[in-house]
Structures are given as C-alpha cells and as structure tokens.
Design an enzyme around this catalytic site. Structure first.
Site, PDB file in Angstrom:
ATOM      1  N   PRO A 199       0.787  -1.226   0.000  1.00 34.99           N
ATOM      2  CA  PRO A 199       0.000   0.000   0.000  1.00 34.99           C
ATOM      3  C   PRO A 199       0.826   1.286   0.000  1.00 34.99           C
ATOM      4  O   PRO A 199       1.834   1.393   0.699  1.00 34.99           O
ATOM      5  CB  PRO A 199      -0.834  -0.097   1.279  1.00 34.99           C
ATOM      6  CG  PRO A 199      -0.297  -1.237   2.047  1.00 34.99           C
ATOM      7  CD  PRO A 199       0.429  -2.127   1.106  1.00 34.99           C
ATOM      8  N   ASN A 200       0.359   2.193  -0.824  1.00 33.73           N
ATOM      9  CA  ASN A 200       0.872   3.571  -0.954  1.00 33.73           C
ATOM     10  C   ASN A 200       2.178   3.662  -1.733  1.00 33.73           C
ATOM     11  O   ASN A 200       2.609   4.777  -2.060  1.00 33.73           O
ATOM     12  CB  ASN A 200       1.031   4.242   0.429  1.00 33.73           C
ATOM     13  CG  ASN A 200      -0.295   4.393   1.132  1.00 33.73           C
ATOM     14  OD1 ASN A 200      -1.227   4.927   0.565  1.00 33.73           O
ATOM     15  ND2 ASN A 200      -0.384   3.903   2.353  1.00 33.73           N
ATOM     16  N   ARG A 213       5.277  12.099  -2.816  1.00 30.72           N
ATOM     17  CA  ARG A 213       5.182  12.624  -1.448  1.00 30.72           C
ATOM     18  C   ARG A 213       6.395  12.135  -0.659  1.00 30.72           C
ATOM     19  O   ARG A 213       6.996  11.134  -1.003  1.00 30.72           O
ATOM     20  CB  ARG A 213       3.923  12.104  -0.730  1.00 30.72           C
ATOM     21  CG  ARG A 213       2.648  12.336  -1.460  1.00 30.72           C
ATOM     22  CD  ARG A 213       1.799  13.376  -0.752  1.00 30.72           C
ATOM     23  NE  ARG A 213       0.683  13.770  -1.616  1.00 30.72           N
ATOM     24  CZ  ARG A 213      -0.514  13.190  -1.608  1.00 30.72           C
ATOM     25  NH1 ARG A 213      -0.748  12.234  -0.762  1.00 30.72           N
ATOM     26  NH2 ARG A 213      -1.451  13.594  -2.412  1.00 30.72           N
ATOM     27  N   TYR A 250      11.390   8.603   1.155  1.00 33.30           N
ATOM     28  CA  TYR A 250      11.326   7.541   0.147  1.00 33.30           C
ATOM     29  C   TYR A 250      12.034   7.875  -1.170  1.00 33.30           C
ATOM     30  O   TYR A 250      12.027   7.058  -2.092  1.00 33.30           O
ATOM     31  CB  TYR A 250       9.853   7.184  -0.132  1.00 33.30           C
ATOM     32  CG  TYR A 250       9.142   6.687   1.103  1.00 33.30           C
ATOM     33  CD1 TYR A 250       9.509   5.493   1.709  1.00 33.30           C
ATOM     34  CD2 TYR A 250       8.105   7.422   1.684  1.00 33.30           C
ATOM     35  CE1 TYR A 250       8.875   5.039   2.857  1.00 33.30           C
ATOM     36  CE2 TYR A 250       7.457   6.980   2.837  1.00 33.30           C
ATOM     37  CZ  TYR A 250       7.853   5.788   3.410  1.00 33.30           C
ATOM     38  OH  TYR A 250       7.228   5.334   4.548  1.00 33.30           O
ATOM     39  N   ASN A 267       8.121  -5.481  -0.834  1.00 31.80           N
ATOM     40  CA  ASN A 267       7.981  -4.432   0.171  1.00 31.80           C
ATOM     41  C   ASN A 267       6.498  -4.407   0.535  1.00 31.80           C
ATOM     42  O   ASN A 267       5.682  -3.860  -0.211  1.00 31.80           O
ATOM     43  CB  ASN A 267       8.416  -3.087  -0.409  1.00 31.80           C
ATOM     44  CG  ASN A 267       8.348  -1.984   0.631  1.00 31.80           C
ATOM     45  OD1 ASN A 267       7.724  -2.139   1.682  1.00 31.80           O
ATOM     46  ND2 ASN A 267       8.982  -0.860   0.340  1.00 31.80           N
ATOM     47  N   ALA A 327       2.994  -0.899   4.905  1.00 35.57           N
ATOM     48  CA  ALA A 327       2.540  -0.962   6.307  1.00 35.57           C
ATOM     49  C   ALA A 327       2.022  -2.340   6.699  1.00 35.57           C
ATOM     50  O   ALA A 327       1.993  -2.674   7.892  1.00 35.57           O
ATOM     51  CB  ALA A 327       1.471   0.097   6.550  1.00 35.57           C
ATOM     52  N   GLU A 383      12.366  -9.485   2.019  1.00 35.51           N
ATOM     53  CA  GLU A 383      11.577  -8.291   2.351  1.00 35.51           C
ATOM     54  C   GLU A 383      12.465  -7.049   2.220  1.00 35.51           C
ATOM     55  O   GLU A 383      13.604  -7.044   2.706  1.00 35.51           O
ATOM     56  CB  GLU A 383      11.065  -8.422   3.786  1.00 35.51           C
ATOM     57  CG  GLU A 383      10.229  -7.251   4.240  1.00 35.51           C
ATOM     58  CD  GLU A 383       9.549  -7.570   5.574  1.00 35.51           C
ATOM     59  OE1 GLU A 383       8.810  -8.579   5.658  1.00 35.51           O
ATOM     60  OE2 GLU A 383       9.768  -6.808   6.530  1.00 35.51           O
ATOM     61  N   HIS A 439      12.659  -2.730   2.619  1.00 36.20           N
ATOM     62  CA  HIS A 439      12.102  -1.444   3.032  1.00 36.20           C
ATOM     63  C   HIS A 439      13.012  -0.342   2.529  1.00 36.20           C
ATOM     64  O   HIS A 439      14.239  -0.411   2.711  1.00 36.20           O
ATOM     65  CB  HIS A 439      11.952  -1.371   4.550  1.00 36.20           C
ATOM     66  CG  HIS A 439      10.982  -2.392   5.038  1.00 36.20           C
ATOM     67  ND1 HIS A 439       9.636  -2.295   4.790  1.00 36.20           N
ATOM     68  CD2 HIS A 439      11.181  -3.580   5.658  1.00 36.20           C
ATOM     69  CE1 HIS A 439       9.050  -3.366   5.270  1.00 36.20           C
ATOM     70  NE2 HIS A 439       9.962  -4.166   5.801  1.00 36.20           N
ATOM     71  N   ARG A 493      12.904   4.876  12.640  1.00 38.72           N
ATOM     72  CA  ARG A 493      11.595   5.536  12.616  1.00 38.72           C
ATOM     73  C   ARG A 493      10.761   5.129  13.837  1.00 38.72           C
ATOM     74  O   ARG A 493      11.305   4.661  14.826  1.00 38.72           O
ATOM     75  CB  ARG A 493      10.909   5.221  11.280  1.00 38.72           C
ATOM     76  CG  ARG A 493      11.766   5.671  10.084  1.00 38.72           C
ATOM     77  CD  ARG A 493      11.095   5.395   8.767  1.00 38.72           C
ATOM     78  NE  ARG A 493       9.870   6.182   8.633  1.00 38.72           N
ATOM     79  CZ  ARG A 493       8.961   5.969   7.669  1.00 38.72           C
ATOM     80  NH1 ARG A 493       9.152   5.008   6.786  1.00 38.72           N
ATOM     81  NH2 ARG A 493       7.880   6.734   7.602  1.00 38.72           N
TER      82      ARG A 493
HETATM   83  O1  CA2 Z   1      10.365   1.962   4.113  1.00 35.84           O
HETATM   84  C1  CA2 Z   1       9.531   1.283   3.507  1.00 35.84           C
HETATM   85  O2  CA2 Z   1       9.729   0.853   2.375  1.00 35.84           O
HETATM   86  C2  CA2 Z   1       8.165   1.008   4.145  1.00 35.84           C
HETATM   87  O3  CA2 Z   1       7.810  -0.336   3.838  1.00 35.84           O
HETATM   88  C3  CA2 Z   1       7.195   1.971   3.503  1.00 35.84           C
HETATM   89  C4  CA2 Z   1       5.791   1.899   4.108  1.00 35.84           C
HETATM   90  C5  CA2 Z   1       5.846   2.009   5.613  1.00 35.84           C
HETATM   91  O4  CA2 Z   1       4.545   1.836   6.159  1.00 35.84           O
HETATM   92  C6  CA2 Z   1       6.786   1.004   6.227  1.00 35.84           C
HETATM   93  O5  CA2 Z   1       6.822   1.197   7.616  1.00 35.84           O
HETATM   94  C7  CA2 Z   1       8.186   1.163   5.649  1.00 35.84           C
HETATM   95  C8  CA2 Z   1       4.916   3.045   3.596  1.00 35.84           C
HETATM   96  C9  CA2 Z   1       4.933   3.242   2.141  1.00 35.84           C
HETATM   97  C10 CA2 Z   1       4.364   4.583   1.841  1.00 35.84           C
HETATM   98  O6  CA2 Z   1       4.887   4.969   0.619  1.00 35.84           O
HETATM   99  C11 CA2 Z   1       4.786   6.254   0.273  1.00 35.84           C
HETATM  100  C12 CA2 Z   1       5.539   6.641  -0.796  1.00 35.84           C
HETATM  101  C13 CA2 Z   1       5.501   7.935  -1.186  1.00 35.84           C
HETATM  102  C14 CA2 Z   1       4.678   8.844  -0.566  1.00 35.84           C
HETATM  103  C15 CA2 Z   1       3.904   8.443   0.492  1.00 35.84           C
HETATM  104  C16 CA2 Z   1       3.950   7.126   0.905  1.00 35.84           C
END
Ligand code: CA2
Length: 145
Positions: free
Chosen positions: A9-10, A17, A22, A73, A76, A97, A99, A106
């Site tokens: 997700p996301n 963003r 990221y 990946n 969340a 996996e 990240h 964090r």
């Molecule tokens: O660091 C990572 O790759 C995470 O898996 C990213 C997840 C987060 O919930 C994990 O704790 C760590 C969130 C991905 C959100 O991705 C976005 C990318 C761009 C803008 C907003 C969100």
C-alpha cells in the site's frame, strides 16, 4: 531467474510525497530499474503493486511454480499482516523483504515485521537499491535455493 517484485500500500505514490523518506524516483522508475537489472543478469522481473491485502495474497499464491523468487515491500502490512505471513509460508517461493527507509530509525511500530520470519532475509534503509540488493542475493545464491 524469474522475479516477482511486489509492492504494498501507498508505494504507487513513490516520488510524489515524502521524498525525504522515500526518495524522488517514482513507482514506474522503480519497476524499470528492477526490470533493467534483471535483464542485465539474464533474468526477468515482473512488478505488482496493490493497496489491498487480499490482492497481495493472491499474487503470492500465484507465484507458486511461476517465479523463482519474490522481492517484496509489504508497506505498512509488514507490521501487522498475519495473512501475508501465512501466504508466504504457504508457497515454496523464497522471498526477501525490502524497506526503502530504515524502519529502525523511525517510529517504534515500524521496528516490528510480522512478515520477515517467512522471508530469507530483510533489507532496510538502502533506498531503491535495496530491491537490487535482494535480487543480487538471489542471483548469487540461486543454486542453493
Ligand atoms: O520503508 C519502507 O519501504 C516502508 O515499507 C514503507 C511503508 C511504511 O509503512 C513502512 O513502515 C516502511 C509506507 C509506504 C508509503 O509509501 C509512500 C511513498 C511515497 C509517498 C507516500 C507514501
């Protein structure tokens, strides 16, 4: 090797963003990067992204007998999806996996991965390079998988 690269997700919002966390590359650039890396190593990579837990589980099930390795990946879902953990355990396709951010720098709730125990290993905090590091590991170790 045939790789399946799953993003949760996301992660479709990459580059749009929170570039400080990221990075500035978008999701399409990530997919192109893993495809190019695979091709440069005589392999292929398919990308799958979903914001839905069930769709990710279906993709993991579908990898059985089709892909040699999964690089995932889970976003969340990493931190609470027992269903994704069970799906990884149910298929005999090895997974690493990834990240993008260093989850250990964090919030506390990001330190725990419920999905990592079903994975060969975990890469965290190396940005998008983490996906290539995971693929490189599989390419290096493929005879042992
Ligand atoms: O660091 C990572 O790759 C995470 O898996 C990213 C997840 C987060 O919930 C994990 O704790 C760590 C969130 C991905 C959100 O991705 C976005 C990318 C761009 C803008 C907003 C969100």
């Amino acid at each position: 090797m045939k790789f399946l690269v799953i993003n949760g997700p996301n992660l479709n919002l990459l580059g749009q963003r929170e570039p400080g966390i990221y990075g500035e590359e978008n999701y399409e650039a990530l997919c192109q990067m893993v495809k190019d890396y695979a091709a440069a190593h005589g392999s292929t990579a398919e990308c799958f992204q979903s914001n839905y837990e069930g769709a990710i589980i279906d993709a993991i099930h579908g990898a059985r007998g089709v892909y040699d390795a999964i690089v995932m990946n889970p976003g969340a879902f990493t931190h609470y999806s027992i269903a994704i953990l069970d799906a990884l355990k149910a298929v005999d396709v090895p997974c690493i996996e990834v990240h993008i951010s260093n989850v250990h720098q964090r919030e506390e709730f990001r330190h725990k991965s419920v999905t990592a125990p079903a994975c060969v290993g975990q890469v965290t905090g190396l940005g998008l390079y983490g996906y290539l590091a995971a693929m490189g590991y599989f390419l290096e170790k493929q005879s042992e998988l």
